[in-house]
Scaffold this motif. Structure first.
Motif, PDB file in Angstrom:
ATOM      1  N   LEU A   1     -27.673  23.393 -35.336  1.00 14.45           N
ATOM      2  CA  LEU A   1     -28.109  22.253 -34.533  1.00 14.45           C
ATOM      3  C   LEU A   1     -28.760  21.178 -35.392  1.00 14.45           C
ATOM      4  O   LEU A   1     -28.574  19.973 -35.145  1.00 14.45           O
ATOM      5  CB  LEU A   1     -29.064  22.724 -33.439  1.00 14.45           C
ATOM      6  CG  LEU A   1     -28.397  23.573 -32.347  1.00 14.45           C
ATOM      7  CD1 LEU A   1     -29.443  24.286 -31.508  1.00 14.45           C
ATOM      8  CD2 LEU A   1     -27.507  22.706 -31.456  1.00 14.45           C
ATOM      9  N   ALA A   2     -29.504  21.596 -36.414  1.00 13.24           N
ATOM     10  CA  ALA A   2     -30.131  20.627 -37.309  1.00 13.24           C
ATOM     11  C   ALA A   2     -29.068  19.832 -38.067  1.00 13.24           C
ATOM     12  O   ALA A   2     -29.231  18.631 -38.317  1.00 13.24           O
ATOM     13  CB  ALA A   2     -31.062  21.341 -38.287  1.00 13.24           C
ATOM     14  N   GLU A   3     -27.967  20.493 -38.411  1.00 14.55           N
ATOM     15  CA  GLU A   3     -26.890  19.819 -39.137  1.00 14.55           C
ATOM     16  C   GLU A   3     -26.061  18.916 -38.224  1.00 14.55           C
ATOM     17  O   GLU A   3     -25.536  17.882 -38.674  1.00 14.55           O
ATOM     18  CB  GLU A   3     -25.998  20.855 -39.826  1.00 14.55           C
ATOM     19  CG  GLU A   3     -26.721  21.587 -40.950  1.00 14.55           C
ATOM     20  CD  GLU A   3     -25.902  22.713 -41.557  1.00 14.55           C
ATOM     21  OE1 GLU A   3     -24.726  22.890 -41.164  1.00 14.55           O
ATOM     22  OE2 GLU A   3     -26.437  23.429 -42.436  1.00 14.55           O
ATOM     23  N   LEU A   4     -25.940  19.283 -36.951  1.00 12.77           N
ATOM     24  CA  LEU A   4     -25.167  18.479 -36.008  1.00 12.77           C
ATOM     25  C   LEU A   4     -25.973  17.309 -35.449  1.00 12.77           C
ATOM     26  O   LEU A   4     -25.403  16.296 -35.037  1.00 12.77           O
ATOM     27  CB  LEU A   4     -24.676  19.351 -34.848  1.00 12.77           C
ATOM     28  CG  LEU A   4     -23.691  20.475 -35.194  1.00 12.77           C
ATOM     29  CD1 LEU A   4     -23.384  21.305 -33.950  1.00 12.77           C
ATOM     30  CD2 LEU A   4     -22.407  19.925 -35.796  1.00 12.77           C
ATOM     31  N   ALA A   5     -27.294  17.431 -35.411  1.00 17.17           N
ATOM     32  CA  ALA A   5     -28.151  16.409 -34.809  1.00 17.17           C
ATOM     33  C   ALA A   5     -27.986  15.065 -35.516  1.00 17.17           C
ATOM     34  O   ALA A   5     -27.942  14.986 -36.743  1.00 17.17           O
ATOM     35  CB  ALA A   5     -29.612  16.851 -34.865  1.00 17.17           C
ATOM     36  N   GLY A   6     -27.850  14.013 -34.704  1.00  8.77           N
ATOM     37  CA  GLY A   6     -27.734  12.670 -35.243  1.00  8.77           C
ATOM     38  C   GLY A   6     -26.372  12.344 -35.821  1.00  8.77           C
ATOM     39  O   GLY A   6     -26.208  11.291 -36.448  1.00  8.77           O
ATOM     40  N   ARG A   7     -25.404  13.210 -35.597  1.00  6.58           N
ATOM     41  CA  ARG A   7     -24.075  13.010 -36.181  1.00  6.58           C
ATOM     42  C   ARG A   7     -22.988  13.274 -35.133  1.00  6.58           C
ATOM     43  O   ARG A   7     -23.246  13.877 -34.092  1.00  6.58           O
ATOM     44  CB  ARG A   7     -23.866  13.956 -37.377  1.00  6.58           C
ATOM     45  CG  ARG A   7     -24.939  13.840 -38.420  1.00  6.58           C
ATOM     46  CD  ARG A   7     -24.790  14.861 -39.525  1.00  6.58           C
ATOM     47  NE  ARG A   7     -23.694  14.514 -40.436  1.00  6.58           N
ATOM     48  CZ  ARG A   7     -23.402  15.218 -41.523  1.00  6.58           C
ATOM     49  NH1 ARG A   7     -24.106  16.302 -41.820  1.00  6.58           N
ATOM     50  NH2 ARG A   7     -22.402  14.850 -42.300  1.00  6.58           N
TER      51      ARG A   7
ATOM     52  N   ALA B   1     -27.716  12.948 -30.402  1.00  6.40           N
ATOM     53  CA  ALA B   1     -28.826  12.110 -30.850  1.00  6.40           C
ATOM     54  C   ALA B   1     -29.618  12.884 -31.898  1.00  6.40           C
ATOM     55  O   ALA B   1     -29.457  14.095 -32.053  1.00  6.40           O
ATOM     56  CB  ALA B   1     -29.719  11.754 -29.662  1.00  6.40           C
ATOM     57  N   ALA B   2     -30.467  12.175 -32.613  1.00  2.00           N
ATOM     58  CA  ALA B   2     -31.368  12.869 -33.528  1.00  2.00           C
ATOM     59  C   ALA B   2     -32.249  13.812 -32.725  1.00  2.00           C
ATOM     60  O   ALA B   2     -32.662  13.495 -31.597  1.00  2.00           O
ATOM     61  CB  ALA B   2     -32.208  11.852 -34.286  1.00  2.00           C
ATOM     62  N   MET B   3     -32.521  14.985 -33.271  1.00  2.00           N
ATOM     63  CA  MET B   3     -33.349  15.983 -32.585  1.00  2.00           C
ATOM     64  C   MET B   3     -34.483  16.410 -33.500  1.00  2.00           C
ATOM     65  O   MET B   3     -34.279  16.620 -34.706  1.00  2.00           O
ATOM     66  CB  MET B   3     -32.494  17.196 -32.194  1.00  2.00           C
ATOM     67  CG  MET B   3     -31.379  16.892 -31.219  1.00  2.00           C
ATOM     68  SD  MET B   3     -30.234  18.295 -30.983  1.00  2.00           S
ATOM     69  CE  MET B   3     -31.310  19.490 -30.183  1.00  2.00           C
ATOM     70  N   THR B   4     -35.654  16.537 -32.932  1.00  2.00           N
ATOM     71  CA  THR B   4     -36.793  17.019 -33.722  1.00  2.00           C
ATOM     72  C   THR B   4     -36.693  18.528 -33.886  1.00  2.00           C
ATOM     73  O   THR B   4     -35.981  19.214 -33.139  1.00  2.00           O
ATOM     74  CB  THR B   4     -38.119  16.676 -33.041  1.00  2.00           C
ATOM     75  OG1 THR B   4     -38.205  17.414 -31.801  1.00  2.00           O
ATOM     76  CG2 THR B   4     -38.221  15.181 -32.734  1.00  2.00           C
TER      77      THR B   4
ATOM     78  N   VAL C   1     -26.899  14.729 -25.920  1.00  2.00           N
ATOM     79  CA  VAL C   1     -25.573  14.208 -26.221  1.00  2.00           C
ATOM     80  C   VAL C   1     -25.534  12.712 -25.908  1.00  2.00           C
ATOM     81  O   VAL C   1     -25.669  12.299 -24.759  1.00  2.00           O
ATOM     82  CB  VAL C   1     -24.484  14.951 -25.409  1.00  2.00           C
ATOM     83  CG1 VAL C   1     -23.122  14.291 -25.617  1.00  2.00           C
ATOM     84  CG2 VAL C   1     -24.435  16.419 -25.824  1.00  2.00           C
ATOM     85  N   GLU C   2     -25.323  11.902 -26.945  1.00  4.92           N
ATOM     86  CA  GLU C   2     -25.253  10.451 -26.756  1.00  4.92           C
ATOM     87  C   GLU C   2     -23.931  10.028 -26.137  1.00  4.92           C
ATOM     88  O   GLU C   2     -23.886   9.178 -25.256  1.00  4.92           O
ATOM     89  CB  GLU C   2     -25.428   9.735 -28.102  1.00  4.92           C
ATOM     90  CG  GLU C   2     -26.851   9.716 -28.610  1.00  4.92           C
ATOM     91  CD  GLU C   2     -26.990   8.836 -29.843  1.00  4.92           C
ATOM     92  OE1 GLU C   2     -25.957   8.389 -30.402  1.00  4.92           O
ATOM     93  OE2 GLU C   2     -28.133   8.584 -30.247  1.00  4.92           O
ATOM     94  N   ARG C   3     -22.841  10.633 -26.610  1.00  6.74           N
ATOM     95  CA  ARG C   3     -21.531  10.269 -26.070  1.00  6.74           C
ATOM     96  C   ARG C   3     -20.505  11.333 -26.429  1.00  6.74           C
ATOM     97  O   ARG C   3     -20.690  12.087 -27.382  1.00  6.74           O
ATOM     98  CB  ARG C   3     -21.079   8.908 -26.603  1.00  6.74           C
ATOM     99  CG  ARG C   3     -20.885   8.841 -28.092  1.00  6.74           C
ATOM    100  CD  ARG C   3     -20.357   7.469 -28.520  1.00  6.74           C
ATOM    101  NE  ARG C   3     -20.224   7.369 -29.962  1.00  6.74           N
ATOM    102  CZ  ARG C   3     -21.170   6.913 -30.767  1.00  6.74           C
ATOM    103  NH1 ARG C   3     -22.326   6.518 -30.260  1.00  6.74           N
ATOM    104  NH2 ARG C   3     -20.966   6.852 -32.074  1.00  6.74           N
ATOM    105  N   ILE C   4     -19.439  11.344 -25.654  1.00  6.95           N
ATOM    106  CA  ILE C   4     -18.305  12.193 -25.952  1.00  6.95           C
ATOM    107  C   ILE C   4     -17.032  11.356 -25.836  1.00  6.95           C
ATOM    108  O   ILE C   4     -16.993  10.372 -25.107  1.00  6.95           O
ATOM    109  CB  ILE C   4     -18.215  13.433 -25.019  1.00  6.95           C
ATOM    110  CG1 ILE C   4     -17.874  13.001 -23.585  1.00  6.95           C
ATOM    111  CG2 ILE C   4     -19.488  14.249 -25.051  1.00  6.95           C
ATOM    112  CD1 ILE C   4     -17.522  14.174 -22.672  1.00  6.95           C
TER     113      ILE C   4
END
Length: 206
Positions: A108-114, A143-146, A176-179
């Motif tokens: 999840l850290a690697e997927l966040a913001g991308r 979206a970016a995630m803390t 999720v910002e968009r799909i």
């Protein structure tokens, strides 16, 4: 009345999605005497240099091979058999089901913001001679995630057992910002592609 098929998947989401098409079905799982030799984990091992699309299609085909053999071994009434498999990819890196909570946090850290891809392959054994297949590829941007947000989501238990460590239909949706692509494909069974295969096999009408 639509024809009857076997669904070779333990996923309740795939069963729910198949029900949306109104197709009568029964589960065909490796849970009976004689199935002990089946090794699902070995099937899901990524081959050296394998691309995400090649991987998910190969795994789906192997799972369908196993389901066809299972059906014959049990002497079940013949009917089409449907299999599907989903993987998440960031570039050529394949994100399968997390091994544990720590692995889920890493993913999840690697997927966040991308933006990443969700690939779902579908295969249908229509009869003894015909096998039909399709591939759905969608894009999802988180979206970016803390670290706290990731930890809270992992603590819910939802990421475990999910490709890419998340379920689009669950609490992960808030990040999720968009799909772009197939929402049902991201869930695990792309209904457009699946319906097209079922029509080609004569399971459902035009």
């Amino acid at each position: 009345m639509p024809a009857f098929i076997y669904l070779a998947s333990q996923s309740p989401r795939r069963r729910q999605l198949l029900e949306q098409l109104g197709v009568r079905h029964a589960l065909l799982l490796a849970n009976a005497p004689g199935d002990e030799h089946e090794d699902a984990e070995a099937i899901e091992v990524v081959l050296n240099g394998e691309s995400p699309s090649a991987y998910v299609q190969r795994v789906t085909a192997l799972k369908l091979d196993a389901a066809v053999a299972r059906c014959k071994r049990r002497g079940l009434a013949p009917a089409p058999i449907l299999c599907s498999d989903t993987t998440v990819a960031l570039g050529r890196a394949i994100y399968g089901k997390p091994a544990d909570a720590g692995d889920a946090r890493r993913m999840l850290a690697e997927l966040a913001g991308r933006e990443h891809r969700v690939l779902t392959a579908v295969a249908l054994q229509a009869d003894d001679r015909r096998r039909l297949a399709a591939l759905s590829v969608s894009r999802v941007r988180f979206a970016a995630m803390t670290a706290a947000q990731i930890a809270a989501y992992v603590a819910s238990g939802e990421p475990l057992g999910k490709a890419g460590a998340y379920a689009i239909q669950g609490a992960a949706a808030q990040h999720v910002e968009r799909i772009s692509g197939s929402y049902s494909g991201i869930m695990g069974l792309p209904l457009f592609e699946t319906a097209r295969l079922l029509r080609a096999a004569g399971v459902i009408g035009e």
